[in-house]
Design an enzyme around this catalytic site. Structure first.
Site, PDB file in Angstrom:
ATOM      1  N   LYS A  62     -26.918  79.229  11.203  1.00  0.00           N
ATOM      2  CA  LYS A  62     -25.554  79.091  11.752  1.00  0.00           C
ATOM      3  C   LYS A  62     -24.744  78.075  10.940  1.00  0.00           C
ATOM      4  CE  LYS A  62     -24.789  76.266  15.439  1.00  0.00           C
ATOM      5  NZ  LYS A  62     -23.750  75.264  15.151  1.00  0.00           N
ATOM      6  N   ASN A  63     -25.336  76.918  10.679  1.00  0.00           N
ATOM      7  CA  ASN A  63     -24.538  75.864  10.054  1.00  0.00           C
ATOM      8  C   ASN A  63     -24.346  76.070   8.553  1.00  0.00           C
ATOM      9  OD1 ASN A  63     -24.193  74.785  12.537  1.00  0.00           O
ATOM     10  ND2 ASN A  63     -25.715  73.155  12.288  1.00  0.00           N
ATOM     11  N   ARG A  75     -15.945  73.630  17.247  1.00  0.00           N
ATOM     12  CA  ARG A  75     -15.389  72.590  16.363  1.00  0.00           C
ATOM     13  C   ARG A  75     -15.464  72.999  14.895  1.00  0.00           C
ATOM     14  NH1 ARG A  75     -14.936  67.745  18.656  1.00  0.00           N
ATOM     15  NH2 ARG A  75     -15.119  66.733  16.645  1.00  0.00           N
ATOM     16  N   CYS A 101     -16.493  66.482  22.398  1.00  0.00           N
ATOM     17  CA  CYS A 101     -17.448  67.548  22.700  1.00  0.00           C
ATOM     18  C   CYS A 101     -18.316  67.092  23.858  1.00  0.00           C
ATOM     19  CB  CYS A 101     -18.254  67.943  21.471  1.00  0.00           C
ATOM     20  SG  CYS A 101     -19.725  66.997  21.224  1.00  0.00           S
ATOM     21  N   ARG A 142     -16.807  62.754  18.625  1.00  0.00           N
ATOM     22  CA  ARG A 142     -16.903  63.497  17.356  1.00  0.00           C
ATOM     23  C   ARG A 142     -15.567  63.541  16.595  1.00  0.00           C
ATOM     24  NH1 ARG A 142     -20.308  68.901  17.915  1.00  0.00           N
ATOM     25  NH2 ARG A 142     -20.478  68.661  15.672  1.00  0.00           N
ATOM     26  N   PRO A 143     -15.154  62.416  16.032  1.00  0.00           N
ATOM     27  CA  PRO A 143     -13.867  62.354  15.333  1.00  0.00           C
ATOM     28  C   PRO A 143     -13.845  63.155  14.023  1.00  0.00           C
ATOM     29  CG  PRO A 143     -15.063  60.285  15.074  1.00  0.00           C
ATOM     30  CD  PRO A 143     -15.889  61.145  15.984  1.00  0.00           C
ATOM     31  N   VAL A 144     -12.631  63.328  13.469  1.00  0.00           N
ATOM     32  CA  VAL A 144     -12.486  64.051  12.190  1.00  0.00           C
ATOM     33  C   VAL A 144     -11.785  63.167  11.150  1.00  0.00           C
ATOM     34  CG1 VAL A 144     -12.549  66.401  13.129  1.00  0.00           C
ATOM     35  CG2 VAL A 144     -10.374  65.166  13.055  1.00  0.00           C
ATOM     36  N   ASP A 145     -11.816  61.847  11.378  1.00  0.00           N
ATOM     37  CA  ASP A 145     -11.088  60.937  10.486  1.00  0.00           C
ATOM     38  C   ASP A 145     -11.544  61.013   9.027  1.00  0.00           C
ATOM     39  OD1 ASP A 145     -13.434  59.911  11.655  1.00  0.00           O
ATOM     40  OD2 ASP A 145     -12.892  57.842  11.202  1.00  0.00           O
ATOM     41  N   ASP A 179     -30.304  67.846  15.360  1.00  0.00           N
ATOM     42  CA  ASP A 179     -30.254  69.154  16.039  1.00  0.00           C
ATOM     43  C   ASP A 179     -31.625  69.588  16.564  1.00  0.00           C
ATOM     44  OD1 ASP A 179     -27.564  69.305  15.601  1.00  0.00           O
ATOM     45  OD2 ASP A 179     -27.695  70.612  13.856  1.00  0.00           O
ATOM     46  N   VAL A 219     -27.607  59.683  14.593  1.00  0.00           N
ATOM     47  CA  VAL A 219     -26.464  60.488  14.144  1.00  0.00           C
ATOM     48  C   VAL A 219     -25.420  60.577  15.259  1.00  0.00           C
ATOM     49  CG1 VAL A 219     -25.738  62.703  13.179  1.00  0.00           C
ATOM     50  CG2 VAL A 219     -28.016  61.798  12.641  1.00  0.00           C
ATOM     51  N   ARG A 223     -24.462  80.675  21.308  1.00  0.00           N
ATOM     52  CA  ARG A 223     -23.655  80.171  20.191  1.00  0.00           C
ATOM     53  C   ARG A 223     -24.519  79.965  18.953  1.00  0.00           C
ATOM     54  NH1 ARG A 223     -20.262  75.016  21.196  1.00  0.00           N
ATOM     55  NH2 ARG A 223     -19.890  75.542  19.014  1.00  0.00           N
TER      56      ARG A 223
END
Ligand code: EPU
Length: 416
Positions: free
Chosen positions: A22-23, A92, A116, A121-124, A303, A325, A395
């Site tokens: 998936k990833n 996301r 989430c 879970r930032p996107v900076d 994960d 993490v 998912r």
């Protein structure tokens, strides 16, 4: 809403084929948006997240044809570089379209993901990197709008080797003018595959798989085909099942991506036979408690934290499991305790006191990997377990109940 019902403690044996990752597939799909042509991706797992990504790419204007594990994307009519809130809030990884669409169109609008299930879970880092490449970034009504008609190579250093931020930066920098150096980049196998795919499309990326990636920008990329690597997290999930319930063989799997996990399972008392494409695990007669600390690749993956935890719940002593993490990724703990596990959380560490038996109960999934741990809990527990909200598992796991059934589990999906 579907549920999964499991009658636990059935021995497992036989072979299970591991699906494409998936990833890995999600960023590969995003990369196809950079080219004006037809790209073919094979070994695409049939997952809810893949279907969501296809819907998003169709809104953007790509023509996507998906059947029997093959996805053909025609990017020639891509004309709407927008990722709407309705899709980004459910996945996301939609944020992966930011870099490719900025590179191709000079302007992109992507909904800012919210928090989430287990934290902010930032996107900076993604935005910092695109700014360094010269993009102007604004927040407009909940959307990130990035603009630049002249992305220019730069030196970018991440505070933490983020998988997604490395992926987005790689794609944007591939078509920038000049050289970009990403320091402290992610070296996960999924990012390695993205680099190799971009190179096959004509990009010039070196330092692949190291902490310093160098990208010499090129004017344009060409559509190419790619086969998705095996899903190391799905493989790891089956290994935790085998550790407790019987000898199983994973086929089409890559053990090189699972070194740390296999070493940890050896420490628990499992034995392995490894070949080029398969992993055979023999269970531990008595699960030995072992402390684990998650980390970025090649460390133990976050994960697989939840799946490891349920296995440790049956160990013959006490162990600690620390997630470095994601410090709050512990939504599965109260649900595992409903099955009779004895787990306490202290900051980002779980303290797991092994119990001699788990007992089936109704439980509720909260995210993809938490659901996988509940399914394992149900397989390990005595009696019936009912796992609710299984759309989370859909998912990220392809046909999970069929795969476990074929190995001998008593597991079925019911719709209500
Ligand atoms: N982070 C920031 N700022 C950013 C980006 C990340 O502070 O801009 C922090 C995160 O909050 C986190 C750490 O950096 O603490 C690592 O996050 P990363 O960006 O590496 O994660 P991601 O790219 O959002 C991918 C996987 C996750 C997996 C993580 C870590 C995909 C689609 N998702 O997420 O997979 O847990 O890497 O390995 O590749 C899953 O499959 O269940 C899943 C959550």
């Amino acid at each position: 809403m579907d549920k999964i019902i499991i009658e636990g403690q059935k021995a497992l044996s036989g072979n299970v084929r591991i699906s494409g990752a998936k990833n890995a597939v999600l960023p590969l799909m995003a990369a196809t948006l950079m080219v004006n042509g037809k790209s073919r991706i094979t070994r695409v797992p049939d997952l809810r997240d893949v279907r969501t990504m296809i819907r998003l790419m169709e809104i953007i204007g790509a023509d996507c044809k998906y059947s029997n594990g093959t996805l053909v994307v025609d990017g020639s009519k891509v004309d709407n570089p927008v990722a709407p809130y309705e899709l980004v809030k459910t996945m996301r990884a939609s944020f992966y379209v930011l870099g490719p669409l900025l590179a191709r169109f000079g302007e992109v609008k992507v909904s800012l993901p919210g928090g989430c299930a287990w934290g902010p879970r930032p996107v900076d880092f993604h935005l910092m990197a695109l700014k360094k490449l010269g993009a102007k970034i604004e927040l407009e009504k909940g959307y990130i709008v990035a603009r630049s008609n002249n992305l220019t190579g730069s030196k970018i250093k991440f505070k933490y080797p983020s998988v997604g931020a490395t992926g987005n930066t790689l794609m944007a920098a591939s078509m920038a003018s000049g050289t970009t150096i990403i320091k402290n980049s992610s070296c996960e196998p999924e990012i390695v595959q993205l680099c190799e795919y971009l190179n096959s499309m004509g990009a010039s990326i070196s330092g692949i798989g190291t902490k310093d990636i160098i990208i010499d920008g090129v004017k344009g990329l060409t559509a190419r085909n790619v086969e998705v690597i095996p899903d190391r997290i799905e493989a790891g999930t089956f290994l935790m099942a085998g550790a407790v319930l019987g000898e199983i063989t994973l086929t089409d799997a890559n053990h090189f991506h699972l070194n740390e996990v296999i070493e940890a399972l050896r420490g628990v008392g499992c034995q392995f036979k490894l070949s080029e494409n398969s992993i055979k695990i023999s269970p531990s007669k008595n699960i030995i408690p072992k402390n684990v600390i998650t980390d970025v690749y090649p460390g133990f993956p976050t994960d697989l934290q939840a799946q490891w935890m349920v296995m440790m719940a049956l160990s013959n002593g006490t162990s600690e499991l620390t997630d470095t993490v994601y410090h709050d990724r512990f939504n599965h703990v109260p649900e595992l305790n409903r099955l009779g596990a004895d787990i306490k959380i202290e900051k980002n560490m779980a303290i797991i006191k092994g119990v001699s038996n788990l007992i089936g109960a109704p439980v509720m999934s909260t995210d993809i990997r938490a659901s996988a741990s509940l399914i394992l809990g149900g397989l390990f527990a005595e009696g019936l377990t009912e796992v609710n909200r299984v759309y989370h598992i859909d998912r990220g796991y392809e046909n999970i109940e069929e795969k476990f059934s074929k190995l001998g589990a008593n597991i079925q999906r019911v719709s209500s």
